[in-house]
Design an enzyme around this catalytic site. Sequence first.
Site, PDB file in Angstrom:
ATOM      1  N   THR A  17      26.262  10.145  69.356  1.00  0.00           N
ATOM      2  CA  THR A  17      25.239  11.001  68.745  1.00  0.00           C
ATOM      3  C   THR A  17      25.811  11.952  67.698  1.00  0.00           C
ATOM      4  O   THR A  17      25.080  12.693  67.070  1.00  0.00           O
ATOM      5  CB  THR A  17      24.508  11.833  69.830  1.00  0.00           C
ATOM      6  OG1 THR A  17      25.504  12.610  70.522  1.00  0.00           O
ATOM      7  CG2 THR A  17      23.777  10.949  70.809  1.00  0.00           C
ATOM      8  N   GLY A  18      27.124  11.923  67.504  1.00  0.00           N
ATOM      9  CA  GLY A  18      27.718  12.784  66.479  1.00  0.00           C
ATOM     10  C   GLY A  18      27.345  12.314  65.086  1.00  0.00           C
ATOM     11  O   GLY A  18      26.765  11.245  64.918  1.00  0.00           O
ATOM     12  N   ARG A  19      27.705  13.119  64.081  1.00  0.00           N
ATOM     13  CA  ARG A  19      27.347  12.775  62.708  1.00  0.00           C
ATOM     14  C   ARG A  19      27.926  11.413  62.312  1.00  0.00           C
ATOM     15  O   ARG A  19      27.212  10.532  61.846  1.00  0.00           O
ATOM     16  CB  ARG A  19      27.867  13.871  61.762  1.00  0.00           C
ATOM     17  CG  ARG A  19      27.750  13.472  60.307  1.00  0.00           C
ATOM     18  CD  ARG A  19      27.681  14.648  59.384  1.00  0.00           C
ATOM     19  NE  ARG A  19      28.819  15.548  59.538  1.00  0.00           N
ATOM     20  CZ  ARG A  19      29.034  16.607  58.738  1.00  0.00           C
ATOM     21  NH1 ARG A  19      28.193  16.864  57.764  1.00  0.00           N
ATOM     22  NH2 ARG A  19      30.061  17.396  58.918  1.00  0.00           N
ATOM     23  N   GLU A  98      41.585  10.336  63.877  1.00  0.00           N
ATOM     24  CA  GLU A  98      42.873  10.559  63.254  1.00  0.00           C
ATOM     25  C   GLU A  98      43.339  11.952  63.664  1.00  0.00           C
ATOM     26  O   GLU A  98      42.514  12.868  63.748  1.00  0.00           O
ATOM     27  CB  GLU A  98      42.668  10.502  61.736  1.00  0.00           C
ATOM     28  CG  GLU A  98      43.920  10.507  60.953  1.00  0.00           C
ATOM     29  CD  GLU A  98      43.618  10.467  59.452  1.00  0.00           C
ATOM     30  OE1 GLU A  98      44.558  10.578  58.679  1.00  0.00           O
ATOM     31  OE2 GLU A  98      42.437  10.337  59.084  1.00  0.00           O
ATOM     32  N   TYR A 159      41.876  -2.832  53.710  1.00  0.00           N
ATOM     33  CA  TYR A 159      40.588  -3.087  53.032  1.00  0.00           C
ATOM     34  C   TYR A 159      40.854  -3.784  51.697  1.00  0.00           C
ATOM     35  O   TYR A 159      40.203  -4.758  51.333  1.00  0.00           O
ATOM     36  CB  TYR A 159      39.813  -1.803  52.703  1.00  0.00           C
ATOM     37  CG  TYR A 159      39.502  -0.857  53.820  1.00  0.00           C
ATOM     38  CD1 TYR A 159      39.644  -1.207  55.157  1.00  0.00           C
ATOM     39  CD2 TYR A 159      39.036   0.426  53.528  1.00  0.00           C
ATOM     40  CE1 TYR A 159      39.351  -0.299  56.162  1.00  0.00           C
ATOM     41  CE2 TYR A 159      38.739   1.333  54.526  1.00  0.00           C
ATOM     42  CZ  TYR A 159      38.903   0.962  55.838  1.00  0.00           C
ATOM     43  OH  TYR A 159      38.606   1.883  56.808  1.00  0.00           O
ATOM     44  N   GLU A 209      54.091  -0.456  57.558  1.00  0.00           N
ATOM     45  CA  GLU A 209      54.502   0.761  56.850  1.00  0.00           C
ATOM     46  C   GLU A 209      55.880   1.154  57.349  1.00  0.00           C
ATOM     47  O   GLU A 209      56.264   0.784  58.461  1.00  0.00           O
ATOM     48  CB  GLU A 209      53.555   1.929  57.193  1.00  0.00           C
ATOM     49  CG  GLU A 209      52.232   1.904  56.492  1.00  0.00           C
ATOM     50  CD  GLU A 209      51.307   3.011  56.975  1.00  0.00           C
ATOM     51  OE1 GLU A 209      51.751   3.886  57.757  1.00  0.00           O
ATOM     52  OE2 GLU A 209      50.143   2.992  56.564  1.00  0.00           O
ATOM     53  N   HIS A 248      50.144   9.286  57.274  1.00  0.00           N
ATOM     54  CA  HIS A 248      50.150   8.790  58.647  1.00  0.00           C
ATOM     55  C   HIS A 248      51.306   9.440  59.384  1.00  0.00           C
ATOM     56  O   HIS A 248      52.438   9.399  58.918  1.00  0.00           O
ATOM     57  CB  HIS A 248      50.350   7.275  58.667  1.00  0.00           C
ATOM     58  CG  HIS A 248      49.099   6.531  58.320  1.00  0.00           C
ATOM     59  ND1 HIS A 248      49.111   5.231  57.882  1.00  0.00           N
ATOM     60  CD2 HIS A 248      47.802   6.899  58.352  1.00  0.00           C
ATOM     61  CE1 HIS A 248      47.877   4.833  57.666  1.00  0.00           C
ATOM     62  NE2 HIS A 248      47.049   5.828  57.935  1.00  0.00           N
TER      63      HIS A 248
END
Lengths: 289, 379
Positions: A17-19, A98, A159, A209, A248
């Site tokens: 239910t959070g944004r 994060e 992505y 990475e 990161h």
Amino acid sequence: MIGQLSRKTPVIVQGATGRTGSVHVRRMLDYGTRIVAGVSARAGADSVEGVPVFPDCRAAVAATGANVSLAMVPPLGVLAAAEDAVNAGIKLIVTVAEGVPVHDAMRVGQIVHNAGATWVGASTPGLAIPGEMKLGFLPDVSLRPGPLGMMSKSGTLSYETGYRLGAVGLGTSIWVGVGGDPVKGVRFPDLLDTFLADKRTEGIVMVGEVGGSEEEDFADALARAATRKPVYALVAGRGAKEGVPMGHAGALMFGNVGTFETKKARLEAAGAHVFATMEDLIAACRRQH
Amino acid sequence: MLLIETDGKALLRAGGIAIPDGEVAAGTAPALPGKGPWVVKAQVPVGGRGKAGGVVLCRTPAEVDAALKRMIGAEIKGHEVRSCLVETAVAGADEYYLSLVLDPAQYGVRVMLLREGGVDVEQAASSGAASRLCAPGHASIHAALRELAAHEPSDRSAALIDTGDKLARLFLQHELMLAEINPLFVGPHGCIAGDAKVVIDLNAVHRQTALQELIERNAAVYPDAVRKLRDGFDYVEVDPHGEIGLVTTGAGLSMMLIDEMTTRGGRPLNFLDIRTGLLRNDPTRLIKTLGWIGERPSVRVVLVNIFAGITDLAEFANLLCTALERTPQVKVPVVCRIVGYRFTEAREILAAKRPDIAVEEDLTAALNRVDAILQRRAS
């Protein structure tokens, strides 16, 4: 468990239910993910996007029988969310937040391990079976179904890679963002068996990475594996500044551990192809698949 | 994030671990502790300072002066030396290696204790002979230390275990990722930490008041961490003389861009993960970033790269124009590579408001444009 996910798999969403939660519940439903319940401690939250909301995982699991959860809770709430989930019998939990403190991540790792469950995250956009379902906020534009398994520490770099694979007519079979944190759930070597066993997957794209030893551990696992599939790897951060985490928390080098050179050497010794640019990686995938 | 030695040692001392007498010098020689000899050590957050010329043994005050003159203001592995630690050299003691580090694969703490003397620490670590993996708690770390120190003489093993217990308290209390003492001097006066390599977790700093204060007190040493804590996003200056300012989102993609541009012979100024998903129609982060880029006279081009999975590019284009308007100090050409949701609208907005900006949808084309700008200006 990750290899068996499909659009039939029932899923619950913690923090629905959070944004951010409610926006992505809608997007995941549209993509095909079978979200059967939300979890929110907020009073008066009965449903979100037509999905019933329960006060905790136990209630959500009792009502739906789901054993997969996506937690869209803030970083300091991840430990509690993971405890709630495994205590309710959840077997796969994905946490996207994060900024989870490392010592919290250690406890999440122990709790999930002791429960015999699997944790993906933190600091990940999630995972997907392209064309079937996704857990998290991987952009649809990058999720073209195809023959390559994708494992990535980075959201954006995966992505971009997925989008470019799509542009040359390729796509992905299983996509797992393992996240950029130093202490996390599933790591690259843990995914190798899943990717090797998966019949849809002909080759593996690894977006790594600098920092840590995950790429090196993956290389060791690859060298030991009985079956072979080609591995195409990027290792970002060759030009990273020593001693400072580059966005990161896991992309931190100290001493001689986890440099670009060590990773490239170990991966290549195990038979993986390591590319200097995304363009070179795409070209190689295109030649082979 | 790795702390500089003096900050690491301040933590050790607060935890009851002895350190040599020392003074910090930012310019000329300080009042020297003791009668010498001294060790002068550059205070930069990197490993391998010795090999890079950042650690010098000095027998006279004149040698200390000379070492300071040579080091202060110099650059070691990309970090400017702002200060040096001038410390009494410890003599007549044996050297040990002691460390606690997180083991990410096992969710445990790896405790290492070994006596040096021609022993390669990293080799010993990988062989596992001198290390134990244990649960992240006082009792299990103590048990590991007892095992590792078992073959030492009893007075010495008591001192080593005591120091290890103190280090464990610091490790657990401050949520550290690495706490390493190398060398740890052990002699008739007990244990003295000759060096301190401490890696802290920036994600835990908000609940670690002492660490937060330490970073803020030393803002000049940790500019990247201060920016992250204050502004909530990551901007790391990778080359103070860089020519390409980067406005990018995503840690991995930003790192890869830096690598690819370096391969092409470019000199990127900065790493940036601005997190477009959190801009929320507010140009503040973009204004700050362009302000930092604008402070560097070496910058000759700005490259914007946004892969918009979810971000609304039209909204971003408007924010970018507003931010550029508010940072007139940025006078160099801007190349804008955008791809994803509402690209066409974004391109129209940029064309109308800032026709000077080159817009590309393909990343390689954008990188070629950056190269062309750098070469044109150079000739």
